[in-house]
Design a protein around this motif. Structure first.
Motif, short mmCIF file in Angstrom:
data_model
loop_
_atom_site.label_atom_id
_atom_site.label_comp_id
_atom_site.label_asym_id
_atom_site.label_seq_id
_atom_site.Cartn_x
_atom_site.Cartn_y
_atom_site.Cartn_z
N ALA A 1 -4.13 19.66 1.82
CA ALA A 1 -2.91 20.43 1.56
C ALA A 1 -1.81 19.88 2.44
CB ALA A 1 -3.15 21.90 1.85
N VAL A 2 -0.77 19.35 1.82
CA VAL A 2 0.34 18.77 2.57
C VAL A 2 1.11 19.88 3.28
CG1 VAL A 2 2.59 17.67 2.26
CG2 VAL A 2 0.57 16.70 1.17
N GLY A 3 1.53 19.61 4.47
CA GLY A 3 2.31 20.58 5.24
C GLY A 3 2.16 20.39 6.73
N ASP A 4 0.91 20.30 7.19
CA ASP A 4 0.72 20.19 8.64
C ASP A 4 0.57 18.72 9.06
OD1 ASP A 4 -1.92 19.48 7.99
OD2 ASP A 4 -2.67 21.49 8.34
N ALA B 1 4.34 16.18 -3.33
CA ALA B 1 3.58 17.44 -3.33
C ALA B 1 4.51 18.64 -3.31
CB ALA B 1 2.65 17.49 -2.13
N GLY B 2 4.16 19.66 -4.09
CA GLY B 2 4.98 20.86 -4.09
C GLY B 2 4.32 22.00 -4.84
N VAL C 1 0.86 -1.19 0.00
CA VAL C 1 0.00 0.00 0.00
C VAL C 1 0.89 1.24 0.00
CG1 VAL C 1 -1.78 1.29 1.23
CG2 VAL C 1 -1.82 -1.22 1.23
N ALA C 2 0.58 2.17 -0.90
CA ALA C 2 1.41 3.36 -1.08
C ALA C 2 0.59 4.63 -0.91
CB ALA C 2 2.06 3.36 -2.46
N ILE C 3 1.23 5.66 -0.43
CA ILE C 3 0.71 7.04 -0.46
C ILE C 3 1.60 7.83 -1.41
CG2 ILE C 3 0.40 9.18 0.84
CD1 ILE C 3 0.01 7.43 3.36
N VAL C 4 0.98 8.58 -2.32
CA VAL C 4 1.74 9.48 -3.18
C VAL C 4 1.14 10.88 -3.02
CG1 VAL C 4 2.54 10.00 -5.50
CG2 VAL C 4 2.13 7.62 -4.84
N THR C 5 1.88 11.78 -2.40
CA THR C 5 1.36 13.13 -2.21
C THR C 5 1.48 13.92 -3.52
OG1 THR C 5 3.46 14.13 -1.47
CG2 THR C 5 2.08 13.06 0.20
N GLY C 6 0.58 14.86 -3.71
CA GLY C 6 0.60 15.66 -4.91
C GLY C 6 0.43 14.83 -6.18
N SER C 7 -0.47 13.87 -6.15
CA SER C 7 -0.58 12.90 -7.25
C SER C 7 -1.84 13.08 -8.09
CB SER C 7 -0.52 11.47 -6.71
OG SER C 7 -1.42 11.28 -5.63
N GLY C 8 -2.40 14.28 -8.09
CA GLY C 8 -3.57 14.52 -8.91
C GLY C 8 -3.26 14.71 -10.38
N ARG C 9 -2.00 15.04 -10.67
CA ARG C 9 -1.60 15.29 -12.07
C ARG C 9 -0.08 15.21 -12.17
NH1 ARG C 9 -3.76 19.86 -10.02
NH2 ARG C 9 -5.60 19.73 -11.38
N ASN D 1 -3.41 11.87 -3.55
CA ASN D 1 -3.58 13.11 -2.78
C ASN D 1 -3.37 14.33 -3.66
OD1 ASN D 1 -1.28 15.11 -1.31
ND2 ASN D 1 -3.32 15.14 -0.44
N ASP D 2 -4.21 15.34 -3.45
CA ASP D 2 -4.04 16.63 -4.11
C ASP D 2 -4.91 17.65 -3.38
OD1 ASP D 2 -2.77 17.32 -7.10
OD2 ASP D 2 -4.25 18.78 -6.43
#
Length: 303
Positions: A62-65, A90-91, A10-18, A38-39
């Motif tokens: 929103a990634v950060g907190d 994510a960035g 199982v994986a998490i990929v942040t900022g993966s909407g596009r 995530n996006d």
């Protein structure tokens, strides 16, 4: 190779909407993993989950907190029962030269890239250590973090920090069987399209459907987002269990191992170095071959 199959992972990929993040998520799912997409854009998350199918679930955050990081890990565990892989992609960009960069420009980029990588990796590490079966943490850095880049004080600082965190966490998480690496990707995205030498080539490839020319894929190491995904899948797999603490570049036809910062030249003076002694010896001593700085300008072949 069986150890490249991610079935049951199982994986998490942040900022993966596009963009690159979506390509990472799709490649991990194609290799057999379940994926948390995530996006910040609900429509992008919905479209990505629909495209990947039952192997994906989505989290709009929103990634950060810390709350967002905990939400992502909770989604992985609640939907798929565990967490094995984290890709911190994510960035945002807020490019300006130093004298025009505001506090908010700096803080916003640091919050998403650097703090977001920290909070997500911390939450993932806690879960992976609780599971006791190891894990893979893949941090996305950038050539700007390795060399610096004009107008990117915030982004370059964050990406350099991400590479440093990979080295640190590789030490701290080794006993738990958790590897940590930094990937340094180069791909045709909206960001690379802003580079004058790249833009017309990218536009032409998209118009004609033809592959990028060899000079771009080999000399500049720039290709499609899909060209980067093989490294992500490999580092996520059991085949990469002995790779950790590395910064690895990929793009187009190029795969590279970045060196870690190291002393290039050393000199000694009995009793220490005065300012005058440094000035006298610098050009013929440790400073005789200074390091370059900045990402080299692309060099397309002469017409």
């Amino acid at each position: 190779m069986d150890d490249m199959i991610l079935t049951g992972k199982v994986a998490i990929v942040t900022g993966s909407g596009r963009g690159l993040g979506l390509a990472y998520a799709e490649a991990l799912a194609a290799a057999g993993a379940k994926v948390v997409v995530n996006d910040v854009d609900p429509a992008a998350v919905e479209a990505a989950v629909a495209e990947i199918g039952d192997a994906a679930t989505g989290v709009v955050a929103a990634v950060g907190d810390t709350a967002s990081a905990d939400q992502l890990v909770a989604a992985a565990v609640e939907r798929f029962g565990r967490l094995d892989i984290l890709v911190t992609n994510a960035g945002i960009l807020r490019d300006k030269v130093l004298w025009k960069m505001s506090d908010d420009d700096f803080d916003d980029v640091i919050r998403v890239h650097l703090r977001g990588t920290f909070t997500c990796a911390r939450a993932a590490a806690v879960r992976m250590r609780e599971q006791g079966e190891g894990g893979r943490i893949i941090l996305i850095s950038s050539p700007a973090g390795q060399r610096g880049n004009f107008g990117q004080t915030n982004y370059a600082a964050a990406k350099a920090g991400i590479a440093a965190m990979a080295r640190t966490w590789a030490l701290e998480l080794a006993r738990g069987g958790i590897t940590v690496n930094a990937v340094v990707p180069v791909a045709a995205t909206e960001m690379t399209r802003t580079i004058p030498a790249f833009a017309p080539v990218i536009d032409e490839a998209e118009r004609t459907g033809q592959p990028f020319p060899a000079w771009l894929r080999r000399d500049e190491g720039l290709g499609t987002v899909e060209d980067v995904t093989g490294l992500i899948v490999h580092l996520a797999s059991d085949a990469a269990k002995d790779i950790t603490g590395q910064a690895i570049g990929i793009g187009g036809d190029r795969l590279a191992l970045w060196s870690h910062p190291t002393e290039k030249a050393v000199a000694f003076a009995d009793g220490g170095w005065s300012a005058a002694a440094i000035a006298e010896s610098w050009a013929s001593g440790v400073g005789s071959d200074p390091e370059t700085y900045g990402i080299p300008a692309p060099k397309p072949p002469a017409a």
